[in-house]
Scaffold this motif. Structure first.
Motif, PDB file in Angstrom:
ATOM      1  N   ASP A  63       0.818  -1.215   0.000  1.00 60.17           N
ATOM      2  CA  ASP A  63       0.000   0.000   0.000  1.00 60.17           C
ATOM      3  C   ASP A  63       0.855   1.269   0.000  1.00 60.17           C
ATOM      4  OD1 ASP A  63      -2.351  -1.534   0.059  1.00 60.17           O
ATOM      5  OD2 ASP A  63      -2.297  -1.647   2.243  1.00 60.17           O
ATOM      6  N   GLY A  64       1.971   1.243  -0.713  1.00 65.58           N
ATOM      7  CA  GLY A  64       2.839   2.414  -0.810  1.00 65.58           C
ATOM      8  C   GLY A  64       3.660   2.693   0.430  1.00 65.58           C
ATOM      9  N   ARG A  65       3.692   1.754   1.366  1.00 69.87           N
ATOM     10  CA  ARG A  65       4.440   1.922   2.613  1.00 69.87           C
ATOM     11  C   ARG A  65       5.468   0.798   2.745  1.00 69.87           C
ATOM     12  NH1 ARG A  65       0.064   2.542   7.287  1.00 69.87           N
ATOM     13  NH2 ARG A  65       1.867   3.289   8.469  1.00 69.87           N
ATOM     14  N   ALA A  66       6.582   1.106   3.399  1.00 64.89           N
ATOM     15  CA  ALA A  66       7.615   0.109   3.671  1.00 64.89           C
ATOM     16  C   ALA A  66       7.427  -0.406   5.096  1.00 64.89           C
ATOM     17  CB  ALA A  66       8.999   0.713   3.502  1.00 64.89           C
ATOM     18  N   TRP A  67       7.154  -1.682   5.235  1.00 69.63           N
ATOM     19  CA  TRP A  67       6.927  -2.318   6.533  1.00 69.63           C
ATOM     20  C   TRP A  67       8.138  -3.167   6.891  1.00 69.63           C
ATOM     21  CZ3 TRP A  67       2.458  -1.633   9.399  1.00 69.63           C
ATOM     22  CH2 TRP A  67       1.410  -0.984   8.746  1.00 69.63           C
ATOM     23  N   LYS A  68       8.705  -2.941   8.066  1.00 73.20           N
ATOM     24  CA  LYS A  68       9.752  -3.809   8.583  1.00 73.20           C
ATOM     25  C   LYS A  68       9.053  -5.033   9.154  1.00 73.20           C
ATOM     26  CE  LYS A  68      12.994  -0.173   9.761  1.00 73.20           C
ATOM     27  NZ  LYS A  68      13.778   0.474  10.831  1.00 73.20           N
ATOM     28  N   ALA A  74       7.976 -19.981  14.300  1.00 76.51           N
ATOM     29  CA  ALA A  74       6.767 -20.644  14.791  1.00 76.51           C
ATOM     30  C   ALA A  74       5.506 -20.137  14.081  1.00 76.51           C
ATOM     31  CB  ALA A  74       6.639 -20.474  16.296  1.00 76.51           C
ATOM     32  N   ALA A  75       5.647 -19.774  12.810  1.00 81.12           N
ATOM     33  CA  ALA A  75       4.509 -19.448  11.941  1.00 81.12           C
ATOM     34  C   ALA A  75       3.793 -18.145  12.277  1.00 81.12           C
ATOM     35  CB  ALA A  75       3.511 -20.609  11.895  1.00 81.12           C
ATOM     36  N   LYS A  76       4.531 -17.179  12.805  1.00 79.87           N
ATOM     37  CA  LYS A  76       3.918 -15.878  13.095  1.00 79.87           C
ATOM     38  C   LYS A  76       4.882 -14.782  12.679  1.00 79.87           C
ATOM     39  CE  LYS A  76       5.537 -15.652  17.912  1.00 79.87           C
ATOM     40  NZ  LYS A  76       5.082 -15.531  19.315  1.00 79.87           N
ATOM     41  N   ALA A  77       4.334 -13.579  12.472  1.00 81.65           N
ATOM     42  CA  ALA A  77       5.173 -12.451  12.064  1.00 81.65           C
ATOM     43  C   ALA A  77       4.598 -11.154  12.602  1.00 81.65           C
ATOM     44  CB  ALA A  77       5.265 -12.372  10.536  1.00 81.65           C
ATOM     45  N   VAL A  78       5.476 -10.183  12.739  1.00 79.18           N
ATOM     46  CA  VAL A  78       5.073  -8.841  13.131  1.00 79.18           C
ATOM     47  C   VAL A  78       5.586  -7.887  12.053  1.00 79.18           C
ATOM     48  CG1 VAL A  78       7.099  -8.489  14.625  1.00 79.18           C
ATOM     49  CG2 VAL A  78       5.042  -7.143  15.006  1.00 79.18           C
ATOM     50  N   LEU A  79       4.742  -6.925  11.677  1.00 79.58           N
ATOM     51  CA  LEU A  79       5.102  -5.905  10.692  1.00 79.58           C
ATOM     52  C   LEU A  79       4.971  -4.543  11.347  1.00 79.58           C
ATOM     53  CD1 LEU A  79       2.973  -8.092   9.017  1.00 79.58           C
ATOM     54  CD2 LEU A  79       4.293  -6.996   7.235  1.00 79.58           C
ATOM     55  N   ARG A  80       5.965  -3.677  11.117  1.00 75.12           N
ATOM     56  CA  ARG A  80       5.946  -2.340  11.747  1.00 75.12           C
ATOM     57  C   ARG A  80       6.238  -1.268  10.709  1.00 75.12           C
ATOM     58  NH1 ARG A  80       8.357  -5.532  15.910  1.00 75.12           N
ATOM     59  NH2 ARG A  80       7.116  -5.427  17.812  1.00 75.12           N
ATOM     60  N   ASN A  81       5.486  -0.185  10.835  1.00 69.85           N
ATOM     61  CA  ASN A  81       5.704   1.012  10.041  1.00 69.85           C
ATOM     62  C   ASN A  81       5.336   2.184  10.930  1.00 69.85           C
ATOM     63  OD1 ASN A  81       4.540   3.311   8.336  1.00 69.85           O
ATOM     64  ND2 ASN A  81       5.736   2.148   6.847  1.00 69.85           N
ATOM     65  N   ASN A  83       4.260   4.086  13.893  1.00 69.21           N
ATOM     66  CA  ASN A  83       3.500   3.673  15.081  1.00 69.21           C
ATOM     67  C   ASN A  83       2.531   2.529  14.809  1.00 69.21           C
ATOM     68  OD1 ASN A  83       4.708   5.573  16.766  1.00 69.21           O
ATOM     69  ND2 ASN A  83       3.249   7.160  16.177  1.00 69.21           N
ATOM     70  N   ASP A  84       2.458   2.078  13.561  1.00 68.86           N
ATOM     71  CA  ASP A  84       1.545   0.992  13.204  1.00 68.86           C
ATOM     72  C   ASP A  84       2.239  -0.359  13.347  1.00 68.86           C
ATOM     73  OD1 ASP A  84      -0.501   2.755  12.542  1.00 68.86           O
ATOM     74  OD2 ASP A  84       0.115   2.861  10.441  1.00 68.86           O
ATOM     75  N   THR A  85       1.574  -1.280  14.014  1.00 64.76           N
ATOM     76  CA  THR A  85       2.070  -2.642  14.179  1.00 64.76           C
ATOM     77  C   THR A  85       0.959  -3.609  13.801  1.00 64.76           C
ATOM     78  OG1 THR A  85       3.522  -1.980  15.998  1.00 64.76           O
ATOM     79  CG2 THR A  85       3.038  -4.321  15.803  1.00 64.76           C
ATOM     80  N   HIS A  86       1.298  -4.558  12.935  1.00 65.62           N
ATOM     81  CA  HIS A  86       0.349  -5.591  12.534  1.00 65.62           C
ATOM     82  C   HIS A  86       0.945  -6.946  12.874  1.00 65.62           C
ATOM     83  CE1 HIS A  86      -1.521  -2.877   9.162  1.00 65.62           C
ATOM     84  NE2 HIS A  86      -1.638  -2.364  10.361  1.00 65.62           N
ATOM     85  N   TYR A  87       0.104  -7.847  13.359  1.00 67.39           N
ATOM     86  CA  TYR A  87       0.506  -9.204  13.676  1.00 67.39           C
ATOM     87  C   TYR A  87      -0.199 -10.146  12.715  1.00 67.39           C
ATOM     88  CZ  TYR A  87       1.965  -7.049  18.049  1.00 67.39           C
ATOM     89  OH  TYR A  87       2.557  -6.246  18.991  1.00 67.39           O
ATOM     90  N   VAL A  88       0.513 -11.164  12.239  1.00 63.89           N
ATOM     91  CA  VAL A  88      -0.091 -12.156  11.355  1.00 63.89           C
ATOM     92  C   VAL A  88       0.324 -13.547  11.811  1.00 63.89           C
ATOM     93  CG1 VAL A  88      -0.204 -10.612   9.346  1.00 63.89           C
ATOM     94  CG2 VAL A  88       1.760 -12.131   9.620  1.00 63.89           C
ATOM     95  N   GLY A  89      -0.525 -14.506  11.488  1.00 67.90           N
ATOM     96  CA  GLY A  89      -0.234 -15.909  11.756  1.00 67.90           C
ATOM     97  C   GLY A  89      -0.453 -16.717  10.501  1.00 67.90           C
ATOM     98  N   CYS A  90       0.419 -17.679  10.273  1.00 64.10           N
ATOM     99  CA  CYS A  90       0.322 -18.537   9.087  1.00 64.10           C
ATOM    100  C   CYS A  90      -0.223 -19.886   9.555  1.00 64.10           C
ATOM    101  CB  CYS A  90       1.701 -18.675   8.433  1.00 64.10           C
ATOM    102  SG  CYS A  90       1.651 -19.221   6.718  1.00 64.10           S
ATOM    103  N   MET A  91      -1.535 -20.058   9.414  1.00 62.44           N
ATOM    104  CA  MET A  91      -2.216 -21.233   9.945  1.00 62.44           C
ATOM    105  C   MET A  91      -2.615 -22.254   8.877  1.00 62.44           C
ATOM    106  SD  MET A  91      -4.431 -19.069  12.692  1.00 62.44           S
ATOM    107  CE  MET A  91      -4.457 -17.595  11.690  1.00 62.44           C
ATOM    108  N   ALA A  92      -2.461 -21.900   7.609  1.00 58.45           N
ATOM    109  CA  ALA A  92      -2.816 -22.815   6.524  1.00 58.45           C
ATOM    110  C   ALA A  92      -1.862 -24.006   6.506  1.00 58.45           C
ATOM    111  CB  ALA A  92      -2.751 -22.076   5.181  1.00 58.45           C
ATOM    112  N   SER A  93      -2.335 -25.133   6.031  1.00 60.50           N
ATOM    113  CA  SER A  93      -1.491 -26.333   6.007  1.00 60.50           C
ATOM    114  C   SER A  93      -0.233 -26.124   5.164  1.00 60.50           C
ATOM    115  CB  SER A  93      -2.295 -27.535   5.496  1.00 60.50           C
ATOM    116  OG  SER A  93      -2.758 -27.296   4.185  1.00 60.50           O
ATOM    117  N   GLU A  94      -0.316 -25.279   4.139  1.00 56.58           N
ATOM    118  CA  GLU A  94       0.843 -25.005   3.269  1.00 56.58           C
ATOM    119  C   GLU A  94       1.960 -24.264   4.006  1.00 56.58           C
ATOM    120  OE1 GLU A  94      -2.903 -24.936   0.728  1.00 56.58           O
ATOM    121  OE2 GLU A  94      -2.269 -23.959   2.564  1.00 56.58           O
ATOM    122  N   CYS A  95       1.657 -23.678   5.142  1.00 54.27           N
ATOM    123  CA  CYS A  95       2.663 -22.941   5.913  1.00 54.27           C
ATOM    124  C   CYS A  95       3.722 -23.863   6.493  1.00 54.27           C
ATOM    125  CB  CYS A  95       2.001 -22.154   7.042  1.00 54.27           C
ATOM    126  SG  CYS A  95       0.841 -20.904   6.457  1.00 54.27           S
TER     127      CYS A  95
END
Length: 109
Positions: A63-68, A74-81, A83-95
């Motif tokens: 979305d035009g932003r650079a996220w670290k 353990a199938a999880k990630a954090v994205l920061r830009n 003051n914004d922080t997003h958490y994601v989890g990879c729960m699909a069997s393909e993960c």
């Protein structure tokens, strides 16, 4: 994207440098990880997912932003830009082919 490093948030770090050398992720695999992942809240990130001793970091453009980002083995990630922080989890069997430990849902009484 950086190589695999020890995740400082992991409680079990003994032997981690050797363990971390055995796990790697290409840029294409990291992209697939994020495509398969879904956004989760901070509570779920910290309590429902394990924390592996290894992580891979980099920068993702969205979305035009650079996220670290930091993908934990353990199938999880954090994205920061800023003051914004997003958490994601990879729960699909393909993960399971991308991470060290696949997601295991918590026991519900």
């Amino acid at each position: 994207m950086s190589g695999t490093t020890v995740d400082p948030s992991a409680s079990a770090q003994e032997g981690a440098p050797g363990i971390c050398r055995s796990w790697a992720m290409t840029a294409a695999q990291a992209e697939r990880f994020f495509l398969l992942s879904e956004r989760i809240d901070a509570r779920r990130y910290h309590h429902d997912f394990d924390t592996a001793p290894c992580m891979i970091s980099g920068v993702l453009g969205s979305d035009g932003r650079a996220w670290k980002f930091s993908i934990n083995g353990a199938a999880k990630a954090v994205l920061r830009n800023g003051n914004d922080t997003h958490y994601v989890g990879c729960m699909a069997s393909e993960c399971s082919e991308l991470v060290m430990w696949e997601y295991t849902p918590p026991d519900v009484d």
